[in-house]
Every structure is written in C-alpha cells, then in structure tokens.
Scaffold this motif. Structure first.
Motif, mmCIF file in Angstrom:
data_model
loop_
_atom_site.group_PDB
_atom_site.id
_atom_site.type_symbol
_atom_site.label_atom_id
_atom_site.label_comp_id
_atom_site.label_asym_id
_atom_site.label_seq_id
_atom_site.Cartn_x
_atom_site.Cartn_y
_atom_site.Cartn_z
ATOM 1 N N VAL A 189 3.064 0.563 -3.184
ATOM 2 C CA VAL A 189 2.930 -0.753 -3.822
ATOM 3 C C VAL A 189 3.403 -1.850 -2.865
ATOM 4 O O VAL A 189 2.783 -2.914 -2.750
ATOM 5 C CB VAL A 189 3.718 -0.797 -5.141
ATOM 6 N N GLY A 190 4.510 -1.599 -2.164
ATOM 7 C CA GLY A 190 5.012 -2.573 -1.211
ATOM 8 C C GLY A 190 4.028 -2.857 -0.094
ATOM 9 O O GLY A 190 3.809 -4.011 0.296
ATOM 10 N N VAL A 191 3.415 -1.793 0.434
ATOM 11 C CA VAL A 191 2.409 -1.951 1.487
ATOM 12 C C VAL A 191 1.222 -2.750 0.948
ATOM 13 O O VAL A 191 0.690 -3.649 1.625
ATOM 14 C CB VAL A 191 1.962 -0.579 2.023
ATOM 15 N N TYR A 192 0.787 -2.436 -0.269
ATOM 16 C CA TYR A 192 -0.349 -3.159 -0.862
ATOM 17 C C TYR A 192 -0.035 -4.645 -1.016
ATOM 18 O O TYR A 192 -0.879 -5.507 -0.709
ATOM 19 C CB TYR A 192 -0.701 -2.555 -2.216
ATOM 20 N N VAL A 193 1.183 -4.954 -1.486
ATOM 21 C CA VAL A 193 1.567 -6.355 -1.666
ATOM 22 C C VAL A 193 1.498 -7.107 -0.340
ATOM 23 O O VAL A 193 0.951 -8.215 -0.257
ATOM 24 C CB VAL A 193 2.986 -6.444 -2.272
ATOM 25 N N VAL A 194 2.031 -6.494 0.712
ATOM 26 C CA VAL A 194 2.046 -7.156 2.021
ATOM 27 C C VAL A 194 0.632 -7.331 2.561
ATOM 28 O O VAL A 194 0.243 -8.420 3.011
ATOM 29 C CB VAL A 194 2.911 -6.348 3.014
ATOM 30 N N VAL A 195 -0.160 -6.249 2.532
ATOM 31 C CA VAL A 195 -1.507 -6.303 3.102
ATOM 32 C C VAL A 195 -2.398 -7.275 2.315
ATOM 33 O O VAL A 195 -3.174 -8.041 2.902
ATOM 34 C CB VAL A 195 -2.118 -4.889 3.148
ATOM 35 N N ALA A 196 -2.296 -7.245 0.989
ATOM 36 C CA ALA A 196 -3.127 -8.135 0.172
ATOM 37 C C ALA A 196 -2.782 -9.599 0.407
ATOM 38 O O ALA A 196 -3.659 -10.466 0.433
ATOM 39 C CB ALA A 196 -2.962 -7.778 -1.301
ATOM 40 N N ALA A 197 -1.483 -9.865 0.603
ATOM 41 C CA ALA A 197 -1.061 -11.256 0.783
ATOM 42 C C ALA A 197 -1.321 -11.766 2.196
ATOM 43 O O ALA A 197 -1.698 -12.923 2.389
ATOM 44 C CB ALA A 197 0.426 -11.400 0.453
ATOM 45 N N ALA A 198 -1.137 -10.887 3.189
ATOM 46 C CA ALA A 198 -1.263 -11.323 4.582
ATOM 47 C C ALA A 198 -2.670 -11.142 5.129
ATOM 48 O O ALA A 198 -3.040 -11.763 6.131
ATOM 49 C CB ALA A 198 -0.266 -10.568 5.457
ATOM 50 N N GLY A 199 -3.457 -10.251 4.513
ATOM 51 C CA GLY A 199 -4.800 -9.994 5.006
ATOM 52 C C GLY A 199 -4.845 -9.104 6.218
ATOM 53 O O GLY A 199 -5.891 -8.970 6.863
ATOM 54 N N THR A 200 -3.731 -8.473 6.559
ATOM 55 C CA THR A 200 -3.680 -7.553 7.693
ATOM 56 C C THR A 200 -2.608 -6.511 7.439
ATOM 57 O O THR A 200 -1.635 -6.768 6.725
ATOM 58 C CB THR A 200 -3.369 -8.296 9.007
ATOM 59 N N ALA A 201 -2.808 -5.320 8.032
ATOM 60 C CA ALA A 201 -1.817 -4.250 7.944
ATOM 61 C C ALA A 201 -1.094 -4.056 9.262
ATOM 62 O O ALA A 201 -0.277 -3.142 9.398
ATOM 63 C CB ALA A 201 -2.492 -2.942 7.525
ATOM 64 N N ASP A 202 -1.370 -4.904 10.240
ATOM 65 C CA ASP A 202 -0.811 -4.736 11.577
ATOM 66 C C ASP A 202 0.656 -5.157 11.601
ATOM 67 O O ASP A 202 0.985 -6.322 11.333
ATOM 68 C CB ASP A 202 -1.610 -5.567 12.577
ATOM 69 N N ILE A 203 1.546 -4.224 11.910
ATOM 70 C CA ILE A 203 2.978 -4.506 11.911
ATOM 71 C C ILE A 203 3.336 -5.515 12.998
ATOM 72 O O ILE A 203 4.242 -6.343 12.825
ATOM 73 C CB ILE A 203 3.775 -3.193 12.081
ATOM 74 N N VAL A 204 2.622 -5.462 14.112
ATOM 75 C CA VAL A 204 2.865 -6.415 15.190
ATOM 76 C C VAL A 204 2.647 -7.845 14.706
ATOM 77 O O VAL A 204 3.478 -8.732 14.917
ATOM 78 C CB VAL A 204 1.942 -6.101 16.392
ATOM 79 N N THR A 205 1.550 -8.059 14.028
ATOM 80 C CA THR A 205 1.233 -9.401 13.512
ATOM 81 C C THR A 205 2.184 -9.808 12.396
ATOM 82 O O THR A 205 2.558 -10.988 12.277
ATOM 83 C CB THR A 205 -0.210 -9.428 12.991
#
Length: 501
Positions: A189-205
């Motif tokens: 759920v935490g990963v989904y929240v971050v990716v959905a809000a930021a539009g990217t899954a890249d940890i660097v970004t």
C-alpha cells in the motif's frame, strides 16, 4: 555493458542459477558442494562492486541527483513505466558483501552438518533463493522491484523453518509468515501511494521527496515504517522473532539474524526516510521512543530468559533498537551508527547462532540450567562463545561497540530534553546488555559441568572452524577499523542528511 553493470547482474544471476543447479544435482553432497561453490562465486562478484567511481550525489540546478557507484537501468514493463533498475553505493555495499559472506558460510557449514528432517540439497537451494531476494532488495532502485525482491524471501524462509526446525517448527513458521504478510500488505500500500502520487517508482528520482506533498509523505512514511518495523523486527512488532529463531535450524537462524532483519532497517533508511523525508522528521520522536523501549524491553526480557537461542533472539530486538535510534536522529552520526550497527549485528549475532547451534547439537538441549561448565569440557567452544558475547555487549575494540556508542552520542547531539533522555536511557540499556550476556556466560561456561555438558568432546570440527573464523576476524577488523564500513558510507549518508534538512 560496463564491468560494474556486469557485476550487478552476476551478483543476482549466480545464486539464482546456482539454486537451479543444486536442485538438478541428484547426489545430495555433490549438490551441497555446487551450492557452496556458487555462493563463493557470488561473494567474489560482490567484492569488486566497491571499485570505480565513489560519487553518490551530484548537485545540479534542480537539487541533488542520486548517482550510485554502478547502476543498471533497463526497460522492464514499458506499459506501466517500470524499469529493472539496480544500483550499489556505500549504504548498500556493506550489506551486499555481508549477505554474500553469510550465505557462503552457511552453505559451507551444510557440508559439515545438515539438520535432521530433510534433504541437504533442498536446504542449500533454498538458502540461495533467499540470497537472491536479500541481495535484490539491497540493490533495487525501483520501488516495485524492491517490493518484489523483498517478498521473494518469504516462502523460502518459511520452508527452512518448517522443514528443518525444531519440534514446534510449524507453528513458528506460520507465525513468521503471518507477521511478514502483514508487513507486506503495508509495504504494498505504501509503494502504491508513493507511485500513484509521484508518477514514478524510481527511488533515485524519489529521494528527497520526489515532489510529494507533505500529507502524502506523512501517510506513506507511516505505512512504510510499519512495514519495515515488522521485518526488522522492531518493538512491539517483534514477537515472531524469538519463536522463529528458537525453532529454526542453525543456518536458518544465521541468515535470519545476520541479513534478513537488515532488509527492514535498510528499507527504513533507503525508502522510508529517503522517499518521505518530511514524514521521517514528523515521526522521529516517536521512532526514538520506540527504539529506546526496544533496547530496555529486550534487555529486561533477556535477563529473564532460560533458553540459549531465545536469549540471543531477544538480544536482537535490543540491538535493532540501537539501529532504529540512530536512524530516528536523522543525523549523519546517527545514520552511520545505524549502518555500522547493522553490519556488526550481522557478524556477531551470526557467530552467536553458529555457536549456539553447536552447543545444542552436542548437548541436545538449549536450557541454560542444563549447560553449566562448558569451559571445563570444551574450552575452545566456551572461549569462542565468550568472545562473541563480549563483542555483542559492546566491548570497545570489537564491532558491537561503534553502533551503540554512536547511536547514544547522536541522540545527545540532537539535544533537548527528549533526545537527551532517550540517549541516557539507551546507555542504561547498553549496561543491561552487558549484564545479560555476562549472566549467559556465567550460566553456560562456568561452574561444574552438567550431565549434558560433561560428555562433550573437546574438539571442534574443521567445518565449524571454516564457518566461524571469518566472523571472528571481521568482528575484530570492524572493531579496530570502523572505517571499513563508515568510510564507504560517509558520502551517501552526508548527502541523505542534506536532503533531510
């Protein structure tokens, strides 16, 4: 493909292919030998990852841009904009090497002794699969990839405990799975929240917040911190750990304590703090209080323990408390304390579980009341146990000292009534750690030999010494030269602290 990219692929591909090769080898001992050779090659591939450019952050007009030592970034699922992004830096490198080393030692130990109740070939294959998951977690620079590697470990570890553990192994394995699944749901759920809000899954970004709003960061950090707290495990979500350790076979306990717990604390630094720095600052006082509670509760429970492996398991709760305290300070000193504390705990507690396994295999009991007089019948084993215990209690000059000392110093440096109090209480917890380990040595090594200990042979097997010696040497090396860990981690830690300001 550069040499560094080749090494990143090799570090993951070797144990994965090795697991297949072990499963396909019909002869049990030959399969265990294949697994040991594969683990050795993986370690040889991991060591040179430190070569090359040591830069981690490069400042640009838009702020800090993460630049690992080596990285491999390939399209993975283009339709979902997911990438197979791997990388290594000074935060992940020590844990990558530690994982490769402990897996090699466990595979080598399996050549000497296989737990009763199952195939040695299957056990080694599972250890290699677990290695793939742990190494992938430390190398992943994509949140979805991180999550997948994080979950790879679950079923193989369940199988190791349930297949080769003690009499109550199935209940302990089920408890491990239930708690870990809870953490997995929160992480997903935490990963989904971050990716959905930021539009990217890249940890660097995403490092530094990735443009996430404050409320999103607070919510995401809460979910991620709880998920990693279950895996570490951090008090009060720790109750699965003593049961798992008590019932797991020796190699299972070594991997579980040595590197699997580090997935949680590493994730807390790399993902939770890095991706949601505002959430980290908001939750820091609560994390600090929970860390000190873990230190004190873990120590007090250890003082009351009557079973050898269970005592060592509860000691891990306290040691992970020191790691969490360092992270909670959000300072360079504190994060360095957490990183060297992770490495020291992996080395020392891995050695402690090897020694505890040797004692239980010889005496067929782990009850402290039945293990007195070990130094009279097996002085070398008693001496090694004494060395591991005083290293774990934080004696200066050995690896366990630096993480605990720096965590306390970092808390006091933050200042204010709350953090000063937490630092003082953590120091008290360190004194209690010395008390319960000295109690352990008094009960096990001193006094007249008990009937279980009296029949012990004084010699140590070559396979045991092969597995234990590197850990003894590392505990000394890191204790005398902490720059072995702190030196490689200095640049990325300082850069992360800059992001947190």
């Amino acid at each position: 493909m550069t040499f560094g990219q080749f090494l990143l692929v090799a570090v993951l591909a070797l144990p994965a292919l090795g697991a297949v090769a072990v499963a396909a080898t019909p002869a049990d001992r030959a399969a265990r030998l294949v697994g040991t050779v594969t683990a050795a090659l993986t370690l040889l591939a991991a060591l040179p990852l430190a070569a090359g450019d040591r830069g981690w952050f490069a400042w640009s007009a838009n702020g800090p841009a993460v630049r690992p030592w080596h990285q491999l970034d390939l399209p993975w699922v283009p339709g979902l904009e997911l990438r197979f992004h791997l990388g290594v830096d000074g935060i992940s490198y020590p844990l990558v090497v530690l994982t490769a080393l402990l897996t090699l030692l466990c595979c080598a130990y399996s050549l000497y002794r296989v737990p009763v109740g199952g195939s040695g070939r299957a056990l080694v294959a599972l250890l290699l699969v677990i290695e793939v998951g742990i190494l992938g977690t430390f190398l992943a620079l994509d949140l979805v990839l991180f999550f997948l590697f994080f979950e790879v470990v679950l079923l193989p570890m369940y199988a190791v405990i349930a297949g080769w553990g003690g009499e109550d192994r199935r209940r302990a394995a089920r408890k491990f799975v239930l708690y870990t699944l809870l953490g997995s749901v929160l992480l997903l759920v935490g990963v989904y929240v971050v990716v959905a809000a930021a539009g990217t899954a890249d940890i660097v970004t995403l490092t530094g917040g990735g443009g996430l709003s404050r409320n999103t960061q607070l919510f995401a950090f809460t979910l991620l911190a709880l998920a990693f707290a279950v895996k570490s495990p951090l008090w009060p979500l720790h109750s699965w750990l003593p049961d798992a350790h008590t019932q797991a076979p020796t190699v299972g306990s070594v991997v579980l304590a040595g590197v699997l717990l580090k997935m949680g604390t590493y994730g807390l630094i790399r993902v939770a703090v890095g991706v949601a720095p505002e959430g980290a600052r908001w939750a820091a006082p609560v994390l600090g209080a929970l860390a000190v509670a873990a230190i004190l509760v873990g120590a007090l429970v250890c003082l009351a323990q009557t079973e050898l492996k269970r005592l060592i398991a509860y000691s891990s709760v306290g040691h992970m408390g020191f790691v969490l305290l360092g992270i909670a300070t959000l300072t360079s000193t504190g994060l360095q304390a957490a990183l060297i504390g992770n490495v020291a705990h992996g080395v020392i507690t891995g050695l402690l579980f090897f020694l505890a396994g040797a004692v239980k295999d010889r005496t067929h009991t782990g009850a402290l009341a039945e293990l007195s007089g070990l130094r009279e019948t097996a002085p070398r084993l008693a001496g090694l146990l004494g060395f591991a215990a005083i290293a774990s209690l934080g004696l200066p000059g050995l690896a366990g000292f630096w993480g605990e000392a720096f965590a306390v110093i970092a808390a006091i440096e933050v200042g204010g009534p709350l953090w000063t109090t937490l630092g003082v209480l953590a120091a008290v917890g360190g004194a209690l750690t010395a008390a319960y380990f000295l109690r352990l040595l008094r009960r096990v090594t001193h006094g007249r030999p008990s009937p279980a200990v009296d029949r012990l042979a004084p010699t140590l097997a070559g396979g045991e010494l092969t597995a234990w010696t590197p850990l003894v040497l590392l505990a000394l090396a890191v204790g005398l030269a902490p720059a072995l860990v702190l030196g490689v981690a200095e640049a990325p830690v300082n850069a992360l602290v800059e992001v947190l300001r």
